[in-house]
Design a protein around this motif. Structure first.
Motif, PDB file in Angstrom:
ATOM      1  N   SER A  47       0.841  -1.196   0.000  1.00 16.15           N
ATOM      2  CA  SER A  47       0.000   0.000   0.000  1.00 16.15           C
ATOM      3  C   SER A  47       0.877   1.248   0.000  1.00 16.15           C
ATOM      4  O   SER A  47       1.948   1.275   0.611  1.00 16.15           O
ATOM      5  CB  SER A  47      -0.900   0.017   1.241  1.00 16.15           C
ATOM      6  OG  SER A  47      -1.595   1.243   1.352  1.00 16.15           O
ATOM      7  N   ALA A  48       0.406   2.300  -0.692  1.00 19.88           N
ATOM      8  CA  ALA A  48       1.196   3.522  -0.796  1.00 19.88           C
ATOM      9  C   ALA A  48       1.225   4.297   0.524  1.00 19.88           C
ATOM     10  O   ALA A  48       2.199   4.965   0.843  1.00 19.88           O
ATOM     11  CB  ALA A  48       0.635   4.407  -1.910  1.00 19.88           C
ATOM     12  N   MET A  49       0.144   4.226   1.308  1.00 15.90           N
ATOM     13  CA  MET A  49       0.063   4.988   2.565  1.00 15.90           C
ATOM     14  C   MET A  49      -0.497   4.107   3.681  1.00 15.90           C
ATOM     15  O   MET A  49      -1.610   4.346   4.172  1.00 15.90           O
ATOM     16  CB  MET A  49      -0.806   6.228   2.369  1.00 15.90           C
ATOM     17  CG  MET A  49      -0.164   7.283   1.487  1.00 15.90           C
ATOM     18  SD  MET A  49      -1.310   8.619   1.049  1.00 15.90           S
ATOM     19  CE  MET A  49      -2.318   7.783  -0.172  1.00 15.90           C
ATOM     20  N   LEU A 108      -6.113  12.351   0.129  1.00 19.37           N
ATOM     21  CA  LEU A 108      -5.624  12.146  -1.227  1.00 19.37           C
ATOM     22  C   LEU A 108      -5.798  13.392  -2.081  1.00 19.37           C
ATOM     23  O   LEU A 108      -4.880  13.815  -2.790  1.00 19.37           O
ATOM     24  CB  LEU A 108      -6.357  10.979  -1.885  1.00 19.37           C
ATOM     25  CG  LEU A 108      -6.038   9.561  -1.399  1.00 19.37           C
ATOM     26  CD1 LEU A 108      -6.870   8.544  -2.176  1.00 19.37           C
ATOM     27  CD2 LEU A 108      -4.559   9.242  -1.529  1.00 19.37           C
ATOM     28  N   ARG A 112      -2.268  14.804  -2.417  1.00 19.69           N
ATOM     29  CA  ARG A 112      -1.843  14.197  -3.677  1.00 19.69           C
ATOM     30  C   ARG A 112      -2.813  14.639  -4.770  1.00 19.69           C
ATOM     31  O   ARG A 112      -3.589  13.834  -5.305  1.00 19.69           O
ATOM     32  CB  ARG A 112      -1.799  12.675  -3.562  1.00 19.69           C
ATOM     33  CG  ARG A 112      -0.755  12.144  -2.569  1.00 19.69           C
ATOM     34  CD  ARG A 112      -0.383  10.705  -2.885  1.00 19.69           C
ATOM     35  NE  ARG A 112       0.250  10.592  -4.188  1.00 19.69           N
ATOM     36  CZ  ARG A 112       0.529   9.431  -4.781  1.00 19.69           C
ATOM     37  NH1 ARG A 112       0.202   8.298  -4.178  1.00 19.69           N
ATOM     38  NH2 ARG A 112       1.100   9.386  -5.970  1.00 19.69           N
ATOM     39  N   ILE A 195      -7.095  -3.762  -1.954  1.00 21.34           N
ATOM     40  CA  ILE A 195      -5.635  -3.667  -1.992  1.00 21.34           C
ATOM     41  C   ILE A 195      -5.020  -5.065  -1.943  1.00 21.34           C
ATOM     42  O   ILE A 195      -4.123  -5.407  -2.729  1.00 21.34           O
ATOM     43  CB  ILE A 195      -5.116  -2.828  -0.805  1.00 21.34           C
ATOM     44  CG1 ILE A 195      -5.628  -1.384  -0.883  1.00 21.34           C
ATOM     45  CG2 ILE A 195      -3.597  -2.867  -0.745  1.00 21.34           C
ATOM     46  CD1 ILE A 195      -4.943  -0.526  -1.886  1.00 21.34           C
ATOM     47  N   ARG A 238       3.174   0.313  -6.092  1.00 20.67           N
ATOM     48  CA  ARG A 238       2.496   0.861  -4.918  1.00 20.67           C
ATOM     49  C   ARG A 238       1.011   0.950  -5.224  1.00 20.67           C
ATOM     50  O   ARG A 238       0.619   1.328  -6.337  1.00 20.67           O
ATOM     51  CB  ARG A 238       3.031   2.244  -4.550  1.00 20.67           C
ATOM     52  CG  ARG A 238       4.505   2.286  -4.148  1.00 20.67           C
ATOM     53  CD  ARG A 238       4.854   3.635  -3.550  1.00 20.67           C
ATOM     54  NE  ARG A 238       4.447   4.738  -4.411  1.00 20.67           N
ATOM     55  CZ  ARG A 238       4.283   5.991  -4.007  1.00 20.67           C
ATOM     56  NH1 ARG A 238       4.463   6.298  -2.732  1.00 20.67           N
ATOM     57  NH2 ARG A 238       3.938   6.943  -4.856  1.00 20.67           N
ATOM     58  N   THR A 240      -3.003   2.213  -4.232  1.00 23.80           N
ATOM     59  CA  THR A 240      -3.832   3.201  -3.538  1.00 23.80           C
ATOM     60  C   THR A 240      -5.289   2.987  -3.908  1.00 23.80           C
ATOM     61  O   THR A 240      -5.632   2.982  -5.098  1.00 23.80           O
ATOM     62  CB  THR A 240      -3.431   4.639  -3.909  1.00 23.80           C
ATOM     63  OG1 THR A 240      -2.037   4.830  -3.671  1.00 23.80           O
ATOM     64  CG2 THR A 240      -4.220   5.648  -3.077  1.00 23.80           C
ATOM     65  N   VAL A 242      -8.704   4.226  -4.722  1.00 21.71           N
ATOM     66  CA  VAL A 242      -9.115   5.553  -5.189  1.00 21.71           C
ATOM     67  C   VAL A 242     -10.610   5.665  -5.473  1.00 21.71           C
ATOM     68  O   VAL A 242     -11.127   6.777  -5.613  1.00 21.71           O
ATOM     69  CB  VAL A 242      -8.335   5.963  -6.464  1.00 21.71           C
ATOM     70  CG1 VAL A 242      -6.864   6.179  -6.147  1.00 21.71           C
ATOM     71  CG2 VAL A 242      -8.506   4.938  -7.581  1.00 21.71           C
TER      72      VAL A 242
END
Length: 280
Positions: A47-49, A108, A112, A195, A238, A240, A242
């Motif tokens: 996972s990115a975060m 996000l 981002r 994920i 990675r 995420t 969304v």
């Protein structure tokens, strides 16, 4: 008289100190159970975060639980303990429901902004149900802590055993561990399943890349969903989340490779297809 006043003040200080630790343990254990499990799983699935929900939940829930423990011990009245811990239950339930549904997409879009065109979290049909079950499950455990705190503290301070002061903390930890697990199972886990499924798809695709795979195996592993990604499945990635629909059925995961991106869709946590995309 002075000695009596001194002893009384010393006893009150010990009560308040133990109440602070009681609340601190409650907040830490709840946060670890409610979002720590999620963090460990997300880390293992690229996972990115992965730490985002845990950090946000920890920073809010630990001070709030510590305050509840402090006020309950300071006031020393059972009905006030129920009031303080009942209020804490509302806050903890709010955090469990809000972090994945509101806070995460807001983060996000704010931090981002290049992902803004992909981010789409619909209002959940089950939002009211999530609230009810979280308040019920977490509320019962928190009210139990509020009911028991003063009793456990008084018994601990009256105990001649050196382990006496630890018993309230152990009991509190067990109760709040249960509360945190409820929070994870009722809400948080649904938002990590896509994920996990997409990462598993990419790992299986890399494992069987450029190999002959029988139809049954390919179908069971949904390998066709990753075919548009080609050799990218062999590289680092990675993930995420969304997009989430209002039924928690259709979800989309953004996959970031080295210099390229893809969007993978899952239905009921099963990957259906992936396609290359790019930031606008």
């Amino acid at each position: 008289m002075r000695y009596t006043i001194y002893m009384l003040n010393n006893y009150n200080r010990k009560r308040i100190d133990l109440g602070l630790r009681f609340g601190l343990v409650a907040g830490i254990v709840f946060s670890l159970a409610a979002w720590g499990i999620d963090t460990v799983i997300l880390v293992s699935h690229h996972s990115a975060m992965p730490f985002l929900k845990f950090i946000a939940g920890f920073l809010v829930c630990v001070p709030a639980a510590t305050l509840s423990g402090y006020l309950t011990a300071r006031q020393g009245k059972g009905y006030l303990g129920l009031l303080f811990w009942g209020g804490l239950a509302v806050l903890l339930s709010f955090m469990v429901v809000t972090l994945p549904t509101k806070f995460f997409p807001w983060f996000l879009q704010t931090f981002r902004p290049e992902l803004s065109s992909f981010v789409r979290f619909e209002e959940l049909v089950s939002s009211g149900t999530n609230w009810f079950y979280c308040l019920f499950a977490i509320g019962l455990t928190c009210l139990l802590c509020g009911l028991l705190e003063n009793l456990l503290i008084d018994q601990a301070l009256a105990s001649s055993s050196g382990l006496g002061p630890l018993m309230p903390l152990v009991i509190c930890a067990l109760v709040m561990l249960l509360a945190g697990i409820f929070g994870d199972l009722l809400v948080t886990s649904d938002f990590r399943k896509p994920i996990v499924s997409v990462d598993t798809l990419l790992e299986n695709s890399a494992l069987y890349y450029d190999k002959e795979v029988d139809f049954r195996t390919a179908r069971e592993l949904h390998l066709d969903a990753a075919k548009p990604l080609g050799e990218l499945v062999l590289g680092a990635h990675r993930l995420t989340l969304v997009e989430v629909d209002r039924y928690l059925t259709l979800m989309k995961v953004l996959v970031e490779f080295e210099g390229q991106t893809a969007l993978c869709q899952s239905i009921n946590s099963l990957p259906t297809f992936c396609s290359m995309t790019s930031f606008k």
